[in-house]
Write a protein that holds these residues in place. Sequence first.
Motif, mmCIF file in Angstrom:
data_model
loop_
_atom_site.group_PDB
_atom_site.id
_atom_site.type_symbol
_atom_site.label_atom_id
_atom_site.label_comp_id
_atom_site.label_asym_id
_atom_site.label_seq_id
_atom_site.Cartn_x
_atom_site.Cartn_y
_atom_site.Cartn_z
ATOM 1 N N GLN A 181 0.819 -1.210 0.000
ATOM 2 C CA GLN A 181 0.000 0.000 0.000
ATOM 3 C C GLN A 181 0.855 1.263 0.000
ATOM 4 O O GLN A 181 0.536 2.238 -0.687
ATOM 5 C CB GLN A 181 -0.924 -0.012 1.215
ATOM 6 C CG GLN A 181 -1.979 -1.100 1.178
ATOM 7 C CD GLN A 181 -2.758 -1.196 2.485
ATOM 8 O OE1 GLN A 181 -2.507 -0.445 3.429
ATOM 9 N NE2 GLN A 181 -3.679 -2.144 2.556
ATOM 10 N N GLN A 182 1.960 1.245 0.769
ATOM 11 C CA GLN A 182 2.827 2.412 0.823
ATOM 12 C C GLN A 182 3.463 2.699 -0.531
ATOM 13 O O GLN A 182 3.534 3.848 -0.972
ATOM 14 C CB GLN A 182 3.929 2.189 1.870
ATOM 15 C CG GLN A 182 3.456 2.274 3.299
ATOM 16 C CD GLN A 182 3.048 3.677 3.688
ATOM 17 O OE1 GLN A 182 1.869 3.989 3.788
ATOM 18 N NE2 GLN A 182 4.008 4.534 3.907
ATOM 19 N N SER A 185 0.773 4.060 -2.913
ATOM 20 C CA SER A 185 0.356 5.422 -2.579
ATOM 21 C C SER A 185 1.425 6.449 -2.935
ATOM 22 O O SER A 185 1.115 7.545 -3.398
ATOM 23 C CB SER A 185 0.018 5.519 -1.089
ATOM 24 O OG SER A 185 1.162 5.245 -0.303
ATOM 25 N N LYS A 186 2.704 6.113 -2.770
ATOM 26 C CA LYS A 186 3.773 7.042 -3.115
ATOM 27 C C LYS A 186 3.840 7.278 -4.618
ATOM 28 O O LYS A 186 4.140 8.375 -5.079
ATOM 29 C CB LYS A 186 5.113 6.505 -2.620
ATOM 30 C CG LYS A 186 5.326 6.660 -1.121
ATOM 31 C CD LYS A 186 6.705 6.200 -0.710
ATOM 32 C CE LYS A 186 6.927 6.399 0.781
ATOM 33 N NZ LYS A 186 8.278 5.958 1.208
ATOM 34 N N LYS A 188 1.263 7.064 -6.765
ATOM 35 C CA LYS A 188 0.047 7.621 -7.348
ATOM 36 C C LYS A 188 -0.515 8.834 -6.615
ATOM 37 O O LYS A 188 -1.422 9.492 -7.102
ATOM 38 C CB LYS A 188 -1.031 6.529 -7.397
ATOM 39 C CG LYS A 188 -0.628 5.353 -8.272
ATOM 40 C CD LYS A 188 -1.684 4.266 -8.276
ATOM 41 C CE LYS A 188 -1.279 3.103 -9.169
ATOM 42 N NZ LYS A 188 -2.271 2.026 -9.192
ATOM 43 N N LYS A 189 0.021 9.138 -5.423
ATOM 44 C CA LYS A 189 -0.515 10.240 -4.650
ATOM 45 C C LYS A 189 -0.089 11.604 -5.196
ATOM 46 O O LYS A 189 -0.758 12.613 -4.992
ATOM 47 C CB LYS A 189 -0.074 10.111 -3.190
ATOM 48 C CG LYS A 189 -0.804 11.051 -2.241
ATOM 49 C CD LYS A 189 -0.238 10.945 -0.841
ATOM 50 C CE LYS A 189 -0.536 9.591 -0.251
ATOM 51 N NZ LYS A 189 -0.081 9.496 1.157
ATOM 52 N N ARG A 201 -9.696 7.253 -5.237
ATOM 53 C CA ARG A 201 -8.405 6.566 -5.313
ATOM 54 C C ARG A 201 -8.548 5.065 -5.488
ATOM 55 O O ARG A 201 -7.634 4.402 -5.956
ATOM 56 C CB ARG A 201 -7.583 6.864 -4.050
ATOM 57 C CG ARG A 201 -7.206 8.326 -3.933
ATOM 58 C CD ARG A 201 -6.020 8.529 -3.012
ATOM 59 N NE ARG A 201 -5.600 9.920 -3.030
ATOM 60 C CZ ARG A 201 -4.784 10.442 -3.928
ATOM 61 N NH1 ARG A 201 -4.297 9.656 -4.884
ATOM 62 N NH2 ARG A 201 -4.450 11.712 -3.900
ATOM 63 N N TYR A 202 -9.696 4.518 -5.116
ATOM 64 C CA TYR A 202 -9.905 3.087 -5.324
ATOM 65 C C TYR A 202 -9.875 2.751 -6.819
ATOM 66 O O TYR A 202 -9.264 1.774 -7.234
ATOM 67 C CB TYR A 202 -11.241 2.668 -4.715
ATOM 68 C CG TYR A 202 -11.545 1.202 -4.885
ATOM 69 C CD1 TYR A 202 -10.943 0.244 -4.070
ATOM 70 C CD2 TYR A 202 -12.425 0.774 -5.868
ATOM 71 C CE1 TYR A 202 -11.215 -1.098 -4.229
ATOM 72 C CE2 TYR A 202 -12.710 -0.570 -6.040
ATOM 73 C CZ TYR A 202 -12.106 -1.502 -5.211
ATOM 74 O OH TYR A 202 -12.370 -2.831 -5.379
ATOM 75 N N TYR A 205 -6.240 3.029 -8.031
ATOM 76 C CA TYR A 205 -5.395 1.891 -7.686
ATOM 77 C C TYR A 205 -5.653 0.684 -8.587
ATOM 78 O O TYR A 205 -4.778 -0.160 -8.765
ATOM 79 C CB TYR A 205 -5.629 1.490 -6.224
ATOM 80 C CG TYR A 205 -5.160 2.505 -5.219
ATOM 81 C CD1 TYR A 205 -4.159 3.411 -5.546
ATOM 82 C CD2 TYR A 205 -5.723 2.586 -3.958
ATOM 83 C CE1 TYR A 205 -3.732 4.362 -4.638
ATOM 84 C CE2 TYR A 205 -5.296 3.534 -3.034
ATOM 85 C CZ TYR A 205 -4.295 4.415 -3.393
ATOM 86 O OH TYR A 205 -3.869 5.357 -2.489
#
Length: 313
Positions: A181-182, A185-186, A188-189, A201-202, A205
Motif C-alpha cells: 500500500q505504501q 500510494s507514493k 500515485k498520490k 483513489r480506489y 489503484y
Amino acid sequence: MSSESSDEVEEVSSSQGQAKRKKTQDSKSSSKKPRQFNPDWLNENKHPKFAKWLMLKLNPQTGENQAFCRACALFYQNHKGDLEKHVDRTQHKQNMEKFPELLKQQDRLANFASPLRDRITNLELRILAHICENSQSVCSAQGMLEVMQTEGNDLIFKKATLGYTKAGNLIREGFGKFCTQQTASKLKKSLPLSHFGVTDRYALYNMKVDDYWKAVLSTLNPCGEPVFPNLTECMYLLLCLPFSNASAERVFSHLKEVKDDKQNRQETPTTDAILKAKFWMLNEEKSASKIQFPKELVILAKNVKSNAPIIHE
C-alpha cells in the motif's frame, strides 16, 4: 350384550376425543411464533425500568437472540411480563445498586486493555522487523521473545506470543500488505485524480499500468501543450536505455539470505513479505530498533488471526 357394546362405544368415543384434543393442542403449540424483542424496551423515555440494564444478546444455549440482564448476567424470554417480574426481584435490585460501579470497572479495563494491546503489537512487530532486516529465520521469533521474557518483568513480555504460524501471518498480512500500500500510494498520490478521469483513489489503484501512463503522457493543458513535458521526455529516455539486470540480481542476493537451505520450505508469500519489509526499512533509512510503526501497520497486525491457515494461491 347391549351393556357391553355401549361400554365399548363410550371407550372408543372417549379415546377419539382425547386424540382430537391432543391434536388441537399440538397444532396450537406449533402455530405459536417465538416472541420478538421490542426495540422500544431500550428507549429510556418509554421504558425507564428496562433501558439501563437490558440488552439484546445471542444465547449460546438456544442459538436465539434473547433479552439479557447486564446486572444479573441472565437471559430471559422476549416477554414484557417476565421482564417486569425480573425488575421486582430482590436479587436484581441488589445487583442494580452495584451496577454503576461495575460499568466503571469495565470502562477502566477497556481503557487499560487498548493501549496494552497496542504495546504488545508494537513489540511483536519490532521483533519481526528485526528478523526481516537481518534475514533471520521466522522460527527464531518465539525464541527471541522468550529471551526477553526471562529478563523483563513487564506485562507485555508475558502477553506477547510469536509462534511460527502467527509470525508468518503477521509478516504476510501486516508488513506485506502495508508495504504494498505504501509503494502504491507514493507512486500515485503525487498526481491529482482529475488527470486520470477517476473520482476516487480506489478506481485509480485498480487502473492498468498502460492506461495509467497513457493518461499521464496524453494530458494537455488549455493551450494544447503536454502538462508533463519533462516527464514525457524522461520516460522516452528511460525506454531507450539498455536493459540492466542489476536490480534483479540484487533482489536474488537478498533472496539467498532470506530463503537458504535451512529455510527452503518457507512459503512464497512469507518470503515476498520479508523482502518488502526489508527494503521498506532500507528506504526509510532506519533499523528495526528505531523505526516508528505507522498506525495503518498496527491496525493490520491487530486484525491478523494468529492461527489462520496458510492459503495457497
